[in-house]
Motif scaffolding. Structure first.
Motif, short mmCIF file in Angstrom:
data_model
loop_
_atom_site.label_atom_id
_atom_site.label_comp_id
_atom_site.label_asym_id
_atom_site.label_seq_id
_atom_site.Cartn_x
_atom_site.Cartn_y
_atom_site.Cartn_z
N GLY A 94 24.91 -59.90 28.12
CA GLY A 94 25.06 -59.65 26.70
C GLY A 94 26.16 -60.46 26.03
O GLY A 94 26.62 -61.48 26.54
N VAL A 95 26.57 -59.97 24.86
CA VAL A 95 27.51 -60.68 24.00
C VAL A 95 28.72 -59.79 23.74
O VAL A 95 28.57 -58.65 23.26
CB VAL A 95 26.85 -61.04 22.66
CG1 VAL A 95 27.83 -61.72 21.73
CG2 VAL A 95 25.63 -61.92 22.90
N PRO A 96 29.93 -60.26 24.03
CA PRO A 96 31.11 -59.46 23.72
C PRO A 96 31.38 -59.46 22.21
O PRO A 96 31.21 -60.48 21.54
CB PRO A 96 32.23 -60.18 24.48
CG PRO A 96 31.77 -61.59 24.59
CD PRO A 96 30.27 -61.54 24.68
N VAL A 97 31.77 -58.31 21.68
CA VAL A 97 32.10 -58.21 20.26
C VAL A 97 33.53 -57.68 20.14
O VAL A 97 33.86 -56.62 20.67
CB VAL A 97 31.12 -57.31 19.50
CG1 VAL A 97 29.75 -57.96 19.41
CG2 VAL A 97 30.97 -55.95 20.16
N ARG A 142 9.01 -70.38 23.15
CA ARG A 142 9.59 -69.05 23.31
C ARG A 142 9.55 -68.37 21.95
O ARG A 142 9.45 -69.04 20.91
CB ARG A 142 11.03 -69.14 23.82
CG ARG A 142 11.97 -69.96 22.95
CD ARG A 142 13.36 -70.06 23.56
NE ARG A 142 14.21 -71.01 22.86
CZ ARG A 142 14.96 -70.72 21.81
NH1 ARG A 142 14.96 -69.49 21.31
NH2 ARG A 142 15.70 -71.66 21.23
N PRO A 143 9.63 -67.05 21.91
CA PRO A 143 9.56 -66.36 20.62
C PRO A 143 10.78 -66.66 19.77
O PRO A 143 11.92 -66.63 20.24
CB PRO A 143 9.48 -64.89 21.01
CG PRO A 143 10.07 -64.80 22.37
CD PRO A 143 9.74 -66.10 23.04
N ALA A 144 10.55 -66.93 18.50
CA ALA A 144 11.66 -67.18 17.58
C ALA A 144 12.41 -65.90 17.26
O ALA A 144 13.59 -65.95 16.91
CB ALA A 144 11.13 -67.82 16.30
N SER A 145 11.74 -64.76 17.38
CA SER A 145 12.38 -63.48 17.05
C SER A 145 12.00 -62.45 18.11
O SER A 145 10.93 -61.85 18.04
CB SER A 145 11.97 -63.00 15.66
OG SER A 145 12.52 -61.73 15.38
N ALA A 171 24.23 -60.18 14.80
CA ALA A 171 24.26 -59.57 16.13
C ALA A 171 22.95 -59.80 16.87
O ALA A 171 22.94 -60.12 18.07
CB ALA A 171 24.55 -58.09 16.02
N VAL A 172 21.84 -59.63 16.17
CA VAL A 172 20.53 -59.83 16.78
C VAL A 172 20.39 -61.26 17.29
O VAL A 172 19.96 -61.50 18.43
CB VAL A 172 19.41 -59.51 15.77
CG1 VAL A 172 18.06 -60.05 16.26
CG2 VAL A 172 19.30 -58.00 15.55
N GLN A 173 20.76 -62.23 16.47
CA GLN A 173 20.63 -63.63 16.88
C GLN A 173 21.52 -63.94 18.08
O GLN A 173 21.12 -64.68 18.99
CB GLN A 173 20.98 -64.54 15.71
CG GLN A 173 19.97 -64.49 14.57
CD GLN A 173 20.40 -65.30 13.36
OE1 GLN A 173 21.36 -66.06 13.42
NE2 GLN A 173 19.69 -65.12 12.26
N ALA A 174 22.73 -63.37 18.10
CA ALA A 174 23.64 -63.64 19.21
C ALA A 174 23.09 -63.06 20.52
O ALA A 174 23.14 -63.72 21.57
CB ALA A 174 25.01 -63.05 18.91
N VAL A 175 22.56 -61.84 20.47
CA VAL A 175 22.02 -61.22 21.68
C VAL A 175 20.77 -61.96 22.14
O VAL A 175 20.56 -62.17 23.34
CB VAL A 175 21.73 -59.72 21.45
CG1 VAL A 175 21.07 -59.12 22.68
CG2 VAL A 175 23.02 -58.97 21.15
N GLU A 176 19.94 -62.36 21.20
CA GLU A 176 18.74 -63.13 21.58
C GLU A 176 19.13 -64.43 22.26
O GLU A 176 18.50 -64.83 23.25
CB GLU A 176 17.88 -63.39 20.34
CG GLU A 176 17.15 -62.16 19.82
CD GLU A 176 16.11 -62.49 18.77
OE1 GLU A 176 15.88 -63.70 18.52
OE2 GLU A 176 15.53 -61.56 18.20
N GLN A 177 20.15 -65.11 21.76
CA GLN A 177 20.60 -66.34 22.40
C GLN A 177 21.06 -66.08 23.83
O GLN A 177 20.83 -66.90 24.74
CB GLN A 177 21.75 -66.96 21.61
CG GLN A 177 21.34 -67.59 20.29
CD GLN A 177 20.62 -68.91 20.47
OE1 GLN A 177 19.40 -69.00 20.35
NE2 GLN A 177 21.39 -69.94 20.77
#
Length: 496
Positions: free
Chosen positions: A74-77, A257-260, A329-335
């Motif tokens: 995941g992504v640290p916040v 890959r899926p864009a979203s 947040a969504v974009q960061a986790v998807e990355q």
């Protein structure tokens, strides 16, 4: 069951495992020394077996000891990025009388969890982490998420996470040991028995801890919020499994890959037909096992109903409101879900395009190519023309064609030729632009003609495969859609 007793139990079981290993190693050494002092032919068999088994045990333990924890998911916040989320977690930690985590990470899982880095067999905590699944933020209300986070912080308050390290270490060591003893069935059975005992006892402790943590959750959010959260998490997890297996699994098809990712999951969970399907599945009784780490949903809900209802002000807003900007947040986790290679090599595309590519690659591409190759081999053609396969059927050589398909890796069946033929014809229509796989969040993708009519060729393909006289009609029909008699699959041209 007190925390002290849990610690004694976990450590005793872990110590017992290593004592058992030490006994076998010591016995092997004893017989080896005995052979050197006073050689007997009858002793050599025991010495060899025990020495090999001891070596396998030591090798398994060395491999486990060398394992290192990988990067955290995941992504640290940080507090500066998500002050409201951090303030919520810190307030909840104060409510359950424990220190807050040092780190919060958003993850692509239908789960929330906590962990602690510890020293001295779990007696001293060094760093705490909290993991919050983005699908939960999409699904739960603020009330429900607060209850879930209170549950996780309750693990800290009860010192559950400190015990997790030795329990997990013992589990990994036992499993590795059992797997490494494949050539020593008697000793493997001994360790299998011990592993089952260890897992039954340690998982029973885990289930007790979950019920204790639920008490913290109810004291924060109330019975309704926690019960609602558990039901939603159960249904969301079922939906995520469907999403991963039927949609995300298409990743890579056509270099895409899926864009979203989470946009697609939201669309699936918002579809009325899919909602009804998941709700029906969620009502099915759960299978329970003494090796489960969590009590069943029914048991947890029943226990929650017995707890006192606290006074609190409801907050029915979406849990996403705790984030400064959910889209960021969504974009960061998807990355974080993709490797650097995937990010570099796979194009982000809309779900409609990914489904079209993925379904063609998974269902049609091999059928089209292999049927043409099988036709070439049966008819002795210079190239893998699809029409060569049609000619083999027209001459009554279906059995030979099916044999060639089996040689190419297709599983034997009475309907093999008809199935491959139908999928190959679908591929031709797709290649000619006459049909396209269409995304559906309600169920499987559908192959549709341009006018929206569904392509249904299974019965027609079975008829052609069984009747050589029907081949002329197939040729005429495909010709009317633009297929030439010398058509060669694109895959063959690309790899030649």
């Amino acid at each position: 069951m007190t925390t002290a007793f849990r610690a004694v139990l976990a450590f005793a079981l872990l110590a017992g495992f290593y004592i058992l290993v030490a006994l076998i190693v010591a016995t092997a050494i004893f017989f080896d020394v005995l052979l050197l002092v006073d050689f007997h032919a009858n002793t050599i068999k025991f010495a060899i077996v025990l020495t090999l088994a001891a070596g396998a045990l030591v090798r398994a333990l060395v491999m486990v000891s060398r394992r290192r924890a990988g990067d955290q998911p995941g992504v640290p916040v940080g507090r500066e990025h998500e002050p409201v989320l951090w303030q919520t977690v810190e307030d909840l930690a104060q409510r359950v009388r424990t220190a807050p985590p040092h780190e919060i990470r958003l993850v692509a899982e239908v789960n929330a969890a906590v962990s602690e880095d510890t020293r001295f067999l779990g007696l001293k905590a060094t760093r705490r982490r909290m993991f919050i699944g983005l699908p939960l933020l999409q699904t739960l209300t603020v009330d429900e998420l607060r209850a879930v986070l209170g549950h996780e912080l309750g693990h800290y308050s009860g010192a559950h996470t400190r015990l997790g390290a030795p329990v997990y270490r013992g589990r990994v060591s036992l499993i590795a040991t059992v797997q490494g003893l494949g050539n020593h069935p008697f000793i493997q059975r001994l360790f299998t028995w011990y592993a089952k005992l260890y897992l039954r006892l340690s998982q029973a402790v885990s289930r007790k801890q979950e019920l204790e943590a639920d008490q913290f959750a109810v004291s924060i959010g109330g019975r309704q919020a926690m019960a609602g959260a558990l039901r939603k998490i159960h249904a969301t997890a079922l939906g995520w499994d469907v999403y991963v297996s039927n949609y995300l699994s298409l990743t890579g098809a056509g270099g895409a890959r899926p864009a979203s990712v989470f946009g697609g999951f939201h669309a699936l969970m918002s579809d009325p037909e899919r909602q009804a399907e998941i709700a029906k599945q969620a009502e099915q009784p759960e299978e329970v096992s003494p090796y489960d780490s969590h009590p069943s949903l029914a048991d947890r809900l029943a226990a929650i109903e017995q707890l006192p209802e606290p006074q609190h002000v409801p907050d029915p807003r979406s849990a996403l409101t705790l984030l400064v900007d959910p889209n960021v947040a969504v974009q960061a986790v998807e990355q974080s879900m993709w490797t650097q290679q995937a990010l570099a090599e796979l194009r982000p595309v809309p779900w409609e395009e990914l489904v079209a590519h993925g379904m063609y690659a998974g269902r049609n591409a091999d059928a089209l190519n292999d049927l043409a190759v099988a036709g070439q081999r049966v008819m002795g053609a210079s190239r893998p023309y699809l029409d060569a396969a049609f000619e083999a059927i027209a001459r009554g050589r279906q059995a030979e064609l099916a044999d060639k398909l089996r040689e190419l890796g297709w599983s034997p069946s009475e309907t093999l030729l008809a199935g491959v033929l139908g999928q190959a014809i679908e591929a031709v229509l797709i290649q000619l632009g006459e049909a396209k796989w269409t995304l559906s969040w309600s169920g499987p993708a559908r192959l549709l003609f341009d006018d929206g009519e569904e392509v249904a060729l299974s019965e027609y393909a079975a008829q052609v495969a069984a009747d050589p006289a029907a081949v002329a009609g197939l040729r005429q029909w495909l010709g009317s859609h633009g297929m030439r008699h010398d058509y060669i699959p694109v895959q063959e041209l690309a790899t030649s």
